[in-house]
Design a protein around this motif. Sequence first.
Motif, PDB file in Angstrom:
ATOM      1  N   VAL A  66       0.817  -1.215   0.000  1.00 32.44           N
ATOM      2  CA  VAL A  66       0.000   0.000   0.000  1.00 32.44           C
ATOM      3  C   VAL A  66       0.851   1.266   0.000  1.00 32.44           C
ATOM      4  O   VAL A  66       2.046   1.238   0.311  1.00 32.44           O
ATOM      5  CB  VAL A  66      -0.928   0.024   1.231  1.00 32.44           C
ATOM      6  CG1 VAL A  66      -1.793  -1.231   1.284  1.00 32.44           C
ATOM      7  CG2 VAL A  66      -0.146   0.168   2.532  1.00 32.44           C
ATOM      8  N   GLU A  67       0.174   2.377  -0.337  1.00 29.23           N
ATOM      9  CA  GLU A  67       0.747   3.705  -0.138  1.00 29.23           C
ATOM     10  C   GLU A  67      -0.188   4.558   0.731  1.00 29.23           C
ATOM     11  O   GLU A  67       0.268   5.416   1.463  1.00 29.23           O
ATOM     12  CB  GLU A  67       1.006   4.390  -1.483  1.00 29.23           C
ATOM     13  CG  GLU A  67       2.132   3.733  -2.262  1.00 29.23           C
ATOM     14  CD  GLU A  67       2.540   4.495  -3.506  1.00 29.23           C
ATOM     15  OE1 GLU A  67       3.747   4.517  -3.800  1.00 29.23           O
ATOM     16  OE2 GLU A  67       1.668   5.067  -4.190  1.00 29.23           O
ATOM     17  N   TYR A  68      -1.494   4.334   0.607  1.00 26.55           N
ATOM     18  CA  TYR A  68      -2.493   5.036   1.415  1.00 26.55           C
ATOM     19  C   TYR A  68      -2.270   6.547   1.385  1.00 26.55           C
ATOM     20  O   TYR A  68      -2.069   7.183   2.420  1.00 26.55           O
ATOM     21  CB  TYR A  68      -2.486   4.520   2.853  1.00 26.55           C
ATOM     22  CG  TYR A  68      -3.005   3.108   3.014  1.00 26.55           C
ATOM     23  CD1 TYR A  68      -3.808   2.519   2.033  1.00 26.55           C
ATOM     24  CD2 TYR A  68      -2.713   2.347   4.140  1.00 26.55           C
ATOM     25  CE1 TYR A  68      -4.301   1.219   2.176  1.00 26.55           C
ATOM     26  CE2 TYR A  68      -3.208   1.055   4.288  1.00 26.55           C
ATOM     27  CZ  TYR A  68      -3.997   0.505   3.304  1.00 26.55           C
ATOM     28  OH  TYR A  68      -4.482  -0.783   3.450  1.00 26.55           O
ATOM     29  N   ASN A  69      -2.358   7.096   0.189  1.00 25.30           N
ATOM     30  CA  ASN A  69      -1.986   8.498  -0.010  1.00 25.30           C
ATOM     31  C   ASN A  69      -3.157   9.351  -0.499  1.00 25.30           C
ATOM     32  O   ASN A  69      -3.093   9.917  -1.586  1.00 25.30           O
ATOM     33  CB  ASN A  69      -0.828   8.555  -1.021  1.00 25.30           C
ATOM     34  CG  ASN A  69      -0.193   9.928  -1.106  1.00 25.30           C
ATOM     35  OD1 ASN A  69       0.016  10.588  -0.104  1.00 25.30           O
ATOM     36  ND2 ASN A  69       0.108  10.360  -2.316  1.00 25.30           N
ATOM     37  N   PRO A  70      -4.238   9.501   0.298  1.00 29.27           N
ATOM     38  CA  PRO A  70      -4.455   8.999   1.658  1.00 29.27           C
ATOM     39  C   PRO A  70      -5.324   7.736   1.656  1.00 29.27           C
ATOM     40  O   PRO A  70      -5.783   7.299   0.608  1.00 29.27           O
ATOM     41  CB  PRO A  70      -5.226  10.148   2.304  1.00 29.27           C
ATOM     42  CG  PRO A  70      -6.098  10.649   1.164  1.00 29.27           C
ATOM     43  CD  PRO A  70      -5.256  10.508  -0.081  1.00 29.27           C
ATOM     44  N   PHE A  71      -5.560   7.184   2.856  1.00 26.35           N
ATOM     45  CA  PHE A  71      -6.430   6.015   3.019  1.00 26.35           C
ATOM     46  C   PHE A  71      -7.867   6.445   2.758  1.00 26.35           C
ATOM     47  O   PHE A  71      -8.396   7.350   3.401  1.00 26.35           O
ATOM     48  CB  PHE A  71      -6.302   5.459   4.443  1.00 26.35           C
ATOM     49  CG  PHE A  71      -7.002   4.133   4.640  1.00 26.35           C
ATOM     50  CD1 PHE A  71      -6.272   2.964   4.689  1.00 26.35           C
ATOM     51  CD2 PHE A  71      -8.383   4.066   4.781  1.00 26.35           C
ATOM     52  CE1 PHE A  71      -6.917   1.740   4.866  1.00 26.35           C
ATOM     53  CE2 PHE A  71      -9.034   2.852   4.948  1.00 26.35           C
ATOM     54  CZ  PHE A  71      -8.294   1.684   4.988  1.00 26.35           C
ATOM     55  N   HIS A  72      -8.541   5.765   1.792  1.00 25.48           N
ATOM     56  CA  HIS A  72      -9.904   6.152   1.425  1.00 25.48           C
ATOM     57  C   HIS A  72     -10.828   4.932   1.419  1.00 25.48           C
ATOM     58  O   HIS A  72     -10.410   3.815   1.764  1.00 25.48           O
ATOM     59  CB  HIS A  72      -9.910   6.879   0.078  1.00 25.48           C
ATOM     60  CG  HIS A  72      -9.282   6.116  -1.048  1.00 25.48           C
ATOM     61  ND1 HIS A  72      -9.790   4.939  -1.546  1.00 25.48           N
ATOM     62  CD2 HIS A  72      -8.167   6.381  -1.796  1.00 25.48           C
ATOM     63  CE1 HIS A  72      -9.047   4.515  -2.550  1.00 25.48           C
ATOM     64  NE2 HIS A  72      -8.047   5.358  -2.719  1.00 25.48           N
ATOM     65  N   ASN A  73     -12.068   5.145   1.015  1.00 24.41           N
ATOM     66  CA  ASN A  73     -13.071   4.074   1.076  1.00 24.41           C
ATOM     67  C   ASN A  73     -12.744   2.894   0.159  1.00 24.41           C
ATOM     68  O   ASN A  73     -13.120   1.758   0.453  1.00 24.41           O
ATOM     69  CB  ASN A  73     -14.457   4.628   0.729  1.00 24.41           C
ATOM     70  CG  ASN A  73     -15.003   5.537   1.810  1.00 24.41           C
ATOM     71  OD1 ASN A  73     -14.570   5.464   2.960  1.00 24.41           O
ATOM     72  ND2 ASN A  73     -15.938   6.398   1.457  1.00 24.41           N
ATOM     73  N   GLY A  74     -12.070   3.149  -0.950  1.00 23.19           N
ATOM     74  CA  GLY A  74     -11.636   2.056  -1.819  1.00 23.19           C
ATOM     75  C   GLY A  74     -10.624   1.171  -1.124  1.00 23.19           C
ATOM     76  O   GLY A  74     -10.655  -0.065  -1.243  1.00 23.19           O
ATOM     77  N   HIS A  75      -9.721   1.786  -0.363  1.00 19.97           N
ATOM     78  CA  HIS A  75      -8.757   1.014   0.423  1.00 19.97           C
ATOM     79  C   HIS A  75      -9.466   0.208   1.504  1.00 19.97           C
ATOM     80  O   HIS A  75      -9.095  -0.940   1.788  1.00 19.97           O
ATOM     81  CB  HIS A  75      -7.736   1.951   1.079  1.00 19.97           C
ATOM     82  CG  HIS A  75      -6.873   2.685   0.113  1.00 19.97           C
ATOM     83  ND1 HIS A  75      -6.577   4.029   0.237  1.00 19.97           N
ATOM     84  CD2 HIS A  75      -6.221   2.263  -1.010  1.00 19.97           C
ATOM     85  CE1 HIS A  75      -5.789   4.399  -0.752  1.00 19.97           C
ATOM     86  NE2 HIS A  75      -5.560   3.341  -1.519  1.00 19.97           N
TER      87      HIS A  75
END
Length: 404
Positions: free
Chosen positions: A8-17
Motif C-alpha cells: 500500500v501507499e495510502y496516499n491517503p487512506f480512502h473508502n476504496g482502500h
Amino acid sequence: MKATGIVVEYNPFHNGHLHHLQQTRIKTNSDIIIAVMSGNFLQRGEPALVDKWTRSKMAVAAGVDLVIELPYAFATAQASDFAKGAIFLLDALKCHSFCFGSEEGSLEAFQETYNLLLTKKDEYNTAIASYMKKGISYPKALNEAYNEISEATTVRLVDLSKPNNILGYHYIQAANHLNSDIKPETIQRVVANYHDDALKTETIASATGIRKLLFEGQKLSEVNAFMPSTSLLGLTEWESNNKSFGSWEQFYPALRLLIIRSSREELGQIAEVTEGMENAIWKAAKTHTNFQSFMQQIKSKRFTWTRIQRMLTHIYTDFTWNQLREIDFPTYIRPLAMNKNGQAYLQSIKKDLQLPLVSRVAASKKDTQLQLDIKAADLYYLGLQSSYGESMVGSDFRIAPIIE
C-alpha cells in the motif's frame, strides 16, 4: 495466526482502500493483515500527501493489524523492484498469502499472463528493445511488445496498460522469482480507477482524485465522503499542525536550489538520471519558477512523467546510481504501527525472522538502507516549509512504532 499481506501507499487512506482491506480479510480468512507501506516518498516519484506516521495510524485505525515500512530504495523504484521489495518483506514476515487490488479481478488471468511472458521471454525482450529504438518510453514499449506477443493466444490475459494490473503482475512475478510459497489473491477495484477524478455522486474515489481536489483548494469537509472518519481525522490533525499537504509544487523551491547548485556531471550520477536528462533538468530549473512549467519543458515521448519524477526524487534525496546498484533486497523489517493483534503476531514470529527487526533506528543506524530512509524522512519534513516540518526532522530517532 494466519497472516495475509497487502502492499500500500495510502496516499491517503480512502473508502476504496477500506473495501480492499475488508474483502482481503474475508477472501483469505486471515487473522492478521500486514501492510507493507511506502515511506514519505512514493512509487510515482512524488512526496506523500502526509507523512508515514500519519498514514500508518490511518491504516491501523481502519483495520490493518501491522504496518511495515517499505525502504526508500524500493518504495521509489520502478514497478518490478517496488514489487520485489514488498513481496520479499511479506514473505519474510511469514505471510500465508498476499492480496492486491486490480482492474482485472481474475487471478487466473494474471497466472496465464505470467506463464506467457515466461515462455516467450526472449521474444518479449527483443520486441521491447525494438520499440524503444523508435524513441518511445519504456512502459509504452513494454505494452506494445506485450500486445504483439499476446495476439496469438486465446487464453484470458491481463490488460497491462492498467496501473494496478501492472503492479499485480509484478507481485506475482516477484513471488515466483523468490520461490516463495506465499499465495497470491486479487480483488477487483470498484467504481474509481487509479487516475480518475473524484465525483461528488460517489463514495469511492481514487487517491489521485482526492489529492487533486485538495490541491485545487477544496476543504477537507468536501472530500470526507470518500474516506473513513478516521482518515478525515488524521488529515485534519495534519492540516492543523502543518497548514499544508506534501506536493512537488511545495517542494520545488528546494528541489530547484539543489539542481542549480549541482553540476550537470553531478546530476548524471543520480539514480535513474540517464540519456542526457541531466542537461534538460538543469536547463529547465534555471528558467522555471514553478513545478508544472518545469515538468512541461522536460517531459518527452522517451520518458514518462512518473519516471522523470523518480529522477527528481532521487536528486532531492541525493540517491545515486552507485547506491542503487548496491541494493538487492530489503535488509530489515521496520514496524511503523500496529494494534494489539499485530503486536501479538510479531511477537509470535520474532524468533523465526531471517531479517533484523528494527524498532529503534539508533540500534541499527549502520544499515545503509535504513540511513536512506532516515535521510529521506528528514528531507521530506524540510520540504514542507513549515515550523511543524522543521520540528519533525530527526523524528525517526524519536518516534517508536505506534501501538493503537
